[in-house]
Design a protein around this motif. Sequence first.
Motif, PDB file in Angstrom:
ATOM      1  N   ASP A 139     -10.832   6.544   1.597  1.00 26.40           N
ATOM      2  CA  ASP A 139     -11.944   7.444   1.291  1.00 26.40           C
ATOM      3  C   ASP A 139     -12.275   8.200   2.567  1.00 26.40           C
ATOM      4  O   ASP A 139     -12.976   7.688   3.437  1.00 26.40           O
ATOM      5  CB  ASP A 139     -13.148   6.637   0.794  1.00 26.40           C
ATOM      6  CG  ASP A 139     -14.310   7.515   0.371  1.00 26.40           C
ATOM      7  OD1 ASP A 139     -14.147   8.754   0.321  1.00 26.40           O
ATOM      8  OD2 ASP A 139     -15.390   6.968   0.094  1.00 26.40           O
ATOM      9  N   LEU A 140     -11.746   9.400   2.686  1.00 22.39           N
ATOM     10  CA  LEU A 140     -11.941  10.199   3.886  1.00 22.39           C
ATOM     11  C   LEU A 140     -12.852  11.386   3.581  1.00 22.39           C
ATOM     12  O   LEU A 140     -13.194  11.635   2.425  1.00 22.39           O
ATOM     13  CB  LEU A 140     -10.581  10.673   4.395  1.00 22.39           C
ATOM     14  CG  LEU A 140      -9.570   9.542   4.635  1.00 22.39           C
ATOM     15  CD1 LEU A 140      -8.212  10.112   4.933  1.00 22.39           C
ATOM     16  CD2 LEU A 140     -10.036   8.622   5.744  1.00 22.39           C
ATOM     17  N   LEU A 141     -13.232  12.115   4.603  1.00 24.41           N
ATOM     18  CA  LEU A 141     -14.149  13.242   4.411  1.00 24.41           C
ATOM     19  C   LEU A 141     -13.532  14.377   3.607  1.00 24.41           C
ATOM     20  O   LEU A 141     -14.212  15.028   2.822  1.00 24.41           O
ATOM     21  CB  LEU A 141     -14.624  13.767   5.763  1.00 24.41           C
ATOM     22  CG  LEU A 141     -15.478  12.812   6.583  1.00 24.41           C
ATOM     23  CD1 LEU A 141     -15.767  13.410   7.948  1.00 24.41           C
ATOM     24  CD2 LEU A 141     -16.762  12.494   5.845  1.00 24.41           C
ATOM     25  N   ASN A 142     -12.231  14.629   3.810  1.00 22.91           N
ATOM     26  CA  ASN A 142     -11.617  15.779   3.158  1.00 22.91           C
ATOM     27  C   ASN A 142     -10.540  15.419   2.128  1.00 22.91           C
ATOM     28  O   ASN A 142      -9.875  16.295   1.594  1.00 22.91           O
ATOM     29  CB  ASN A 142     -11.029  16.725   4.196  1.00 22.91           C
ATOM     30  CG  ASN A 142      -9.916  16.076   4.981  1.00 22.91           C
ATOM     31  OD1 ASN A 142      -9.723  14.869   4.942  1.00 22.91           O
ATOM     32  ND2 ASN A 142      -9.175  16.888   5.710  1.00 22.91           N
ATOM     33  N   CYS A 194       0.824  -1.210   0.000  1.00 19.23           N
ATOM     34  CA  CYS A 194       0.000   0.000   0.000  1.00 19.23           C
ATOM     35  C   CYS A 194       0.856   1.256   0.000  1.00 19.23           C
ATOM     36  O   CYS A 194       1.996   1.249   0.423  1.00 19.23           O
ATOM     37  CB  CYS A 194      -0.891   0.045   1.234  1.00 19.23           C
ATOM     38  SG  CYS A 194      -2.195  -1.159   1.213  1.00 19.23           S
ATOM     39  N   MET A 195       0.243   2.302  -0.440  1.00 20.03           N
ATOM     40  CA  MET A 195       0.866   3.615  -0.440  1.00 20.03           C
ATOM     41  C   MET A 195       0.219   4.412   0.683  1.00 20.03           C
ATOM     42  O   MET A 195      -0.863   4.953   0.509  1.00 20.03           O
ATOM     43  CB  MET A 195       0.613   4.269  -1.795  1.00 20.03           C
ATOM     44  CG  MET A 195       1.175   5.620  -1.958  1.00 20.03           C
ATOM     45  SD  MET A 195       0.737   6.204  -3.602  1.00 20.03           S
ATOM     46  CE  MET A 195       1.417   7.809  -3.519  1.00 20.03           C
ATOM     47  N   ILE A 196       0.826   4.412   1.852  1.00 19.86           N
ATOM     48  CA  ILE A 196       0.251   5.103   2.994  1.00 19.86           C
ATOM     49  C   ILE A 196       1.078   6.357   3.229  1.00 19.86           C
ATOM     50  O   ILE A 196       2.259   6.282   3.527  1.00 19.86           O
ATOM     51  CB  ILE A 196       0.263   4.202   4.243  1.00 19.86           C
ATOM     52  CG1 ILE A 196      -0.570   2.959   3.965  1.00 19.86           C
ATOM     53  CG2 ILE A 196      -0.265   4.952   5.442  1.00 19.86           C
ATOM     54  CD1 ILE A 196      -0.527   1.955   5.075  1.00 19.86           C
ATOM     55  N   ARG A 197       0.434   7.493   3.095  1.00 19.99           N
ATOM     56  CA  ARG A 197       1.123   8.760   3.256  1.00 19.99           C
ATOM     57  C   ARG A 197       0.103   9.881   3.320  1.00 19.99           C
ATOM     58  O   ARG A 197      -1.008   9.722   2.853  1.00 19.99           O
ATOM     59  CB  ARG A 197       2.072   8.990   2.095  1.00 19.99           C
ATOM     60  CG  ARG A 197       1.374   9.014   0.743  1.00 19.99           C
ATOM     61  CD  ARG A 197       2.113   9.731  -0.350  1.00 19.99           C
ATOM     62  NE  ARG A 197       2.307  11.111   0.010  1.00 19.99           N
ATOM     63  CZ  ARG A 197       3.489  11.721  -0.011  1.00 19.99           C
ATOM     64  NH1 ARG A 197       4.544  11.099  -0.418  1.00 19.99           N
ATOM     65  NH2 ARG A 197       3.606  12.978   0.354  1.00 19.99           N
ATOM     66  N   PRO A 198       0.493  11.035   3.838  1.00 22.73           N
ATOM     67  CA  PRO A 198      -0.405  12.190   3.773  1.00 22.73           C
ATOM     68  C   PRO A 198      -0.589  12.618   2.317  1.00 22.73           C
ATOM     69  O   PRO A 198       0.293  12.425   1.485  1.00 22.73           O
ATOM     70  CB  PRO A 198       0.335  13.274   4.553  1.00 22.73           C
ATOM     71  CG  PRO A 198       1.402  12.584   5.305  1.00 22.73           C
ATOM     72  CD  PRO A 198       1.707  11.315   4.585  1.00 22.73           C
ATOM     73  N   ILE A 199      -1.725  13.190   2.034  1.00 23.52           N
ATOM     74  CA  ILE A 199      -2.049  13.622   0.677  1.00 23.52           C
ATOM     75  C   ILE A 199      -1.789  15.117   0.569  1.00 23.52           C
ATOM     76  O   ILE A 199      -2.284  15.899   1.379  1.00 23.52           O
ATOM     77  CB  ILE A 199      -3.524  13.309   0.366  1.00 23.52           C
ATOM     78  CG1 ILE A 199      -3.741  11.796   0.435  1.00 23.52           C
ATOM     79  CG2 ILE A 199      -3.923  13.861  -0.991  1.00 23.52           C
ATOM     80  CD1 ILE A 199      -5.184  11.396   0.476  1.00 23.52           C
ATOM     81  N   TYR A 200      -1.021  15.512  -0.430  1.00 22.07           N
ATOM     82  CA  TYR A 200      -0.723  16.920  -0.661  1.00 22.07           C
ATOM     83  C   TYR A 200      -1.205  17.337  -2.036  1.00 22.07           C
ATOM     84  O   TYR A 200      -1.115  16.571  -3.000  1.00 22.07           O
ATOM     85  CB  TYR A 200       0.789  17.182  -0.592  1.00 22.07           C
ATOM     86  CG  TYR A 200       1.356  17.097   0.790  1.00 22.07           C
ATOM     87  CD1 TYR A 200       1.329  18.202   1.631  1.00 22.07           C
ATOM     88  CD2 TYR A 200       1.916  15.927   1.265  1.00 22.07           C
ATOM     89  CE1 TYR A 200       1.859  18.132   2.909  1.00 22.07           C
ATOM     90  CE2 TYR A 200       2.448  15.844   2.535  1.00 22.07           C
ATOM     91  CZ  TYR A 200       2.414  16.953   3.349  1.00 22.07           C
ATOM     92  OH  TYR A 200       2.932  16.886   4.612  1.00 22.07           O
ATOM     93  N   VAL A 201      -1.698  18.552  -2.119  1.00 20.11           N
ATOM     94  CA  VAL A 201      -2.061  19.187  -3.385  1.00 20.11           C
ATOM     95  C   VAL A 201      -1.485  20.592  -3.356  1.00 20.11           C
ATOM     96  O   VAL A 201      -1.147  21.104  -2.291  1.00 20.11           O
ATOM     97  CB  VAL A 201      -3.600  19.213  -3.598  1.00 20.11           C
ATOM     98  CG1 VAL A 201      -4.156  17.809  -3.761  1.00 20.11           C
ATOM     99  CG2 VAL A 201      -4.307  19.947  -2.479  1.00 20.11           C
ATOM    100  N   PRO A 202      -1.371  21.253  -4.509  1.00 18.97           N
ATOM    101  CA  PRO A 202      -0.792  22.597  -4.520  1.00 18.97           C
ATOM    102  C   PRO A 202      -1.741  23.626  -3.897  1.00 18.97           C
ATOM    103  O   PRO A 202      -2.930  23.340  -3.698  1.00 18.97           O
ATOM    104  CB  PRO A 202      -0.590  22.882  -6.011  1.00 18.97           C
ATOM    105  CG  PRO A 202      -1.488  21.946  -6.719  1.00 18.97           C
ATOM    106  CD  PRO A 202      -1.687  20.769  -5.844  1.00 18.97           C
TER     107      PRO A 202
END
Length: 159
Positions: A105-108, A17-25
Amino acid sequence: MKKTLIVLLVLFFFSSCMIRPIYVPPRVYSISSAVKSLQDSYLLVFVEEVDGYGPVEAKGVVASYVHDGKNYLFYGFKFYDDSPKVYWKKIVKEIGIWSSRTYFDLLNSGLYSSKKDGKYIVVWWKDVWMFIVESSSNAEDFANYVMNWFAKLGGSEGW
């Protein structure tokens, strides 16, 4: 014995799995500038406008990057009226949850990675952004690079 087996199964599951925080610009970035900003150790080949990805009909861009002989397609979409989660769910449904390597699948935010028809696909969303990485080699490496780059830009973080 049962505890050992359960621990081994959990470790096996999370090792792929790819477990990590999700970042966007940051929101102020245009979709084009967000996709083009990655030119550090990956070579940008082209950028084109697209009308969607699979079941998603939305205006966005696709860029082709090359690194160590591996090609990556990087799609970017920015939504103002609808939540990107709606479009993300359409892609997940199309590819299939049972073929997923990672599914959060999280809320944000959301993160999904899969291997289907010889392609590795990683899709994530957060805030107004949705990004897709597709490659015949491991797309998770490039997705990690992209999210680390967005973290340096000061983008939105989430789980």
